[in-house]
Design an enzyme around this catalytic site. Structure first.
Site, PDB file in Angstrom:
ATOM      1  N   LYS A  13       0.917   3.066  -8.745  1.00  0.00           N
ATOM      2  CA  LYS A  13       0.316   2.306  -9.851  1.00  0.00           C
ATOM      3  C   LYS A  13      -1.090   2.830 -10.176  1.00  0.00           C
ATOM      4  CE  LYS A  13       0.743  -1.659  -7.686  1.00  0.00           C
ATOM      5  NZ  LYS A  13       1.367  -1.152  -6.453  1.00  0.00           N
ATOM      6  N   ARG A  88       0.452 -10.620  -9.200  1.00  0.00           N
ATOM      7  CA  ARG A  88       1.248 -10.361  -7.992  1.00  0.00           C
ATOM      8  C   ARG A  88       2.033 -11.586  -7.578  1.00  0.00           C
ATOM      9  NH1 ARG A  88      -2.339  -5.902  -5.953  1.00  0.00           N
ATOM     10  NH2 ARG A  88      -1.289  -4.863  -4.240  1.00  0.00           N
ATOM     11  N   ARG A 127      -2.177   8.385   1.970  1.00  0.00           N
ATOM     12  CA  ARG A 127      -3.129   8.188   0.862  1.00  0.00           C
ATOM     13  C   ARG A 127      -4.571   8.347   1.353  1.00  0.00           C
ATOM     14  NH1 ARG A 127      -2.597   3.018  -2.854  1.00  0.00           N
ATOM     15  NH2 ARG A 127      -2.645   1.875  -0.889  1.00  0.00           N
ATOM     16  N   ARG A 160      -7.906   4.208   3.483  1.00  0.00           N
ATOM     17  CA  ARG A 160      -8.170   2.774   3.358  1.00  0.00           C
ATOM     18  C   ARG A 160      -7.800   2.058   4.649  1.00  0.00           C
ATOM     19  NH1 ARG A 160      -5.601   0.788  -2.314  1.00  0.00           N
ATOM     20  NH2 ARG A 160      -4.978  -0.929  -0.976  1.00  0.00           N
ATOM     21  N   ARG A 171       2.465  -5.583   4.061  1.00  0.00           N
ATOM     22  CA  ARG A 171       2.272  -5.575   2.604  1.00  0.00           C
ATOM     23  C   ARG A 171       3.607  -5.421   1.874  1.00  0.00           C
ATOM     24  NH1 ARG A 171      -2.196  -1.173   1.903  1.00  0.00           N
ATOM     25  NH2 ARG A 171      -2.105  -1.712  -0.286  1.00  0.00           N
TER      26      ARG A 171
HETATM   27  P1  ADP Z   1      -0.441   2.072  -5.614  1.00  0.00           P
HETATM   28  O1  ADP Z   1      -1.658   1.958  -6.528  1.00  0.00           O
HETATM   29  O2  ADP Z   1       0.822   1.653  -6.293  1.00  0.00           O
HETATM   30  O3  ADP Z   1      -0.634   1.380  -4.301  1.00  0.00           O
HETATM   31  P2  ADP Z   1      -1.164   4.917  -5.473  1.00  0.00           P
HETATM   32  O4  ADP Z   1      -1.235   5.313  -6.900  1.00  0.00           O
HETATM   33  O5  ADP Z   1      -2.452   4.770  -4.746  1.00  0.00           O
HETATM   34  O6  ADP Z   1      -0.236   3.598  -5.282  1.00  0.00           O
HETATM   35  O7  ADP Z   1      -0.222   5.977  -4.725  1.00  0.00           O
HETATM   36  C1  ADP Z   1       0.012   5.879  -3.320  1.00  0.00           C
HETATM   37  C2  ADP Z   1      -0.022   7.279  -2.713  1.00  0.00           C
HETATM   38  O8  ADP Z   1       1.114   8.025  -3.151  1.00  0.00           O
HETATM   39  C3  ADP Z   1      -1.264   8.083  -3.119  1.00  0.00           C
HETATM   40  O9  ADP Z   1      -1.657   8.841  -2.002  1.00  0.00           O
HETATM   41  C4  ADP Z   1      -0.761   8.972  -4.273  1.00  0.00           C
HETATM   42  O10 ADP Z   1      -1.466  10.199  -4.341  1.00  0.00           O
HETATM   43  C5  ADP Z   1       0.701   9.196  -3.899  1.00  0.00           C
HETATM   44  N1  ADP Z   1       1.598   9.236  -5.074  1.00  0.00           N
HETATM   45  C6  ADP Z   1       1.491   8.536  -6.223  1.00  0.00           C
HETATM   46  N2  ADP Z   1       2.509   8.822  -7.068  1.00  0.00           N
HETATM   47  C7  ADP Z   1       3.295   9.721  -6.410  1.00  0.00           C
HETATM   48  C8  ADP Z   1       4.509  10.417  -6.749  1.00  0.00           C
HETATM   49  N3  ADP Z   1       5.135  10.216  -7.929  1.00  0.00           N
HETATM   50  N4  ADP Z   1       5.032  11.267  -5.822  1.00  0.00           N
HETATM   51  C9  ADP Z   1       4.413  11.464  -4.623  1.00  0.00           C
HETATM   52  N5  ADP Z   1       3.266  10.847  -4.257  1.00  0.00           N
HETATM   53  C10 ADP Z   1       2.712   9.988  -5.133  1.00  0.00           C
HETATM   54  P1  AMP Z   2      -4.203  -2.748  -4.070  1.00  0.00           P
HETATM   55  O1  AMP Z   2      -5.466  -1.964  -4.202  1.00  0.00           O
HETATM   56  O2  AMP Z   2      -3.603  -3.138  -5.386  1.00  0.00           O
HETATM   57  O3  AMP Z   2      -3.219  -2.102  -3.129  1.00  0.00           O
HETATM   58  O4  AMP Z   2      -4.630  -4.139  -3.376  1.00  0.00           O
HETATM   59  C1  AMP Z   2      -5.184  -4.173  -2.071  1.00  0.00           C
HETATM   60  C2  AMP Z   2      -5.161  -5.610  -1.563  1.00  0.00           C
HETATM   61  O5  AMP Z   2      -5.996  -6.450  -2.385  1.00  0.00           O
HETATM   62  C3  AMP Z   2      -3.794  -6.295  -1.541  1.00  0.00           C
HETATM   63  O6  AMP Z   2      -3.034  -5.972  -0.390  1.00  0.00           O
HETATM   64  C4  AMP Z   2      -4.213  -7.768  -1.585  1.00  0.00           C
HETATM   65  O7  AMP Z   2      -4.660  -8.212  -0.307  1.00  0.00           O
HETATM   66  C5  AMP Z   2      -5.424  -7.749  -2.507  1.00  0.00           C
HETATM   67  N1  AMP Z   2      -5.022  -7.954  -3.910  1.00  0.00           N
HETATM   68  C6  AMP Z   2      -5.097  -7.049  -4.921  1.00  0.00           C
HETATM   69  N2  AMP Z   2      -4.644  -7.591  -6.064  1.00  0.00           N
HETATM   70  C7  AMP Z   2      -4.264  -8.857  -5.776  1.00  0.00           C
HETATM   71  C8  AMP Z   2      -3.681  -9.923  -6.525  1.00  0.00           C
HETATM   72  N3  AMP Z   2      -3.377  -9.781  -7.815  1.00  0.00           N
HETATM   73  N4  AMP Z   2      -3.425 -11.087  -5.886  1.00  0.00           N
HETATM   74  C9  AMP Z   2      -3.732 -11.249  -4.589  1.00  0.00           C
HETATM   75  N5  AMP Z   2      -4.251 -10.296  -3.812  1.00  0.00           N
HETATM   76  C10 AMP Z   2      -4.523  -9.102  -4.394  1.00  0.00           C
END
Ligand code: ADP
Ligand code: AMP
Length: 216
Positions: A13, A88, A127, A160, A171
């Site tokens: 995302k 969420r 990541r 992270r 999660r």
């Molecule tokens: P989210 O915001 O949904 O938690 P991220 O965008 O941070 O996910 O992506 C999670 C990890 O996967 C990051 O390290 C990113 O670089 C990698 N990633 C994202 N999209 C892809 C993809 N299509 N294929 C492989 N790795 C990906």
């Molecule tokens: P993210 O960066 O989207 O992976 O979010 C990291 C963490 O922040 C999640 O695991 C939740 O603990 C919290 N968080 C982010 N967005 C929300 C939301 N919309 N509602 C509740 N918790 C959230």
């Protein structure tokens, strides 16, 4: 364009949000980023949110909904926005709909990046993020040009705290129980578009752009 991004943790995302926000010039609003900024600044919101985030749980709706409403009321959201990681829960989705309705607005697309759970652990434990500018990398799938340094700003990239194997499992569990029902919520409103998130980053982005163009 008013868009929300749905999908399990690690679906991509944040990665796609950055690309979409640049391509379509709309603000990228990530509740996770807002919480992390508050945590690093040790604000009262940050101190409360940290308790939940470190355990892989959701921050309570009462804290989350208000910060999003405040952000959406800002001037740069008037012509569109991209929400990443919000809503969420069904309660958050209803609150968002209420807020938009009061402003005679609605969501154009809820984009679900679909990635089966067997992909997620590797995505998340690999990541790395830049604490200065928020750029996101993956040690295998999207490595920075120079090892351990952010391409965009040169800062040291880090893992992270909530991307450990144990927290990731919690999660995913939270996602399946509390967030997955939103797919049906938006499907019933004819706003859902599902993209296969197992494709490469570029392929996912192309699919999203094709959809956005067809909606214009
Ligand atoms: P989210 O915001 O949904 O938690 P991220 O965008 O941070 O996910 O992506 C999670 C990890 O996967 C990051 O390290 C990113 O670089 C990698 N990633 C994202 N999209 C892809 C993809 N299509 N294929 C492989 N790795 C990906
Ligand atoms: P993210 O960066 O989207 O992976 O979010 C990291 C963490 O922040 C999640 O695991 C939740 O603990 C919290 N968080 C982010 N967005 C929300 C939301 N919309 N509602 C509740 N918790 C959230």
């Amino acid at each position: 364009m008013k868009m929300i991004l749905l999908g399990p943790p690690g679906a991509g995302k944040g990665t796609q949000a950055k690309l979409i926000s640049e391509r379509y010039s709309i603000p990228h609003i990530s509740t996770g980023d807002i919480f992390r900024k508050n945590i690093s600044q040790k604000t009262s919101l940050g101190i409360k949110a940290k308790e939940y985030i470190d355990k892989g749980q959701l921050v309570p709706d009462e804290l989350t909904i208000d910060i999003v409403n405040d952000r959406l009321a800002e001037q740069d959201c008037k012509n569109g926005f991209l929400l990443d990681g919000f809503p969420r829960t069904v309660k958050q989705a209803e609150a968002l709909e209420d807020f938009l309705r009061k402003n005679n607005q609605k969501i154009d697309t809820a984009l679900l990046i679909n990635v089966p759970s067997e992909f997620i652990l590797e995505r998340m434990t690999g990541r790395r993020v830049c604490p200065s500018c928020g750029a996101s990398y993956h040690i295998k799938f999207n490595p920075p040009k120079s090892e351990e340094k952010c391409d965009a700003c040169g800062s040291d990239i880090v893992q992270r705290k909530d991307d450990t194997e144990e927290t990731v499992k919690d999660r995913i569990d939270v996602y399946e129980k509390q967030t997955q029902p939103l797919a049906d919520y938006y499907k019933s409103k004819d706003q859902l578009f599902v993209v296969d998130g197992t494709q490469s980053i570029d392929e996912v982005f192309e699919t999203i752009c094709r959809h956005m163009e067809s909606e214009k």
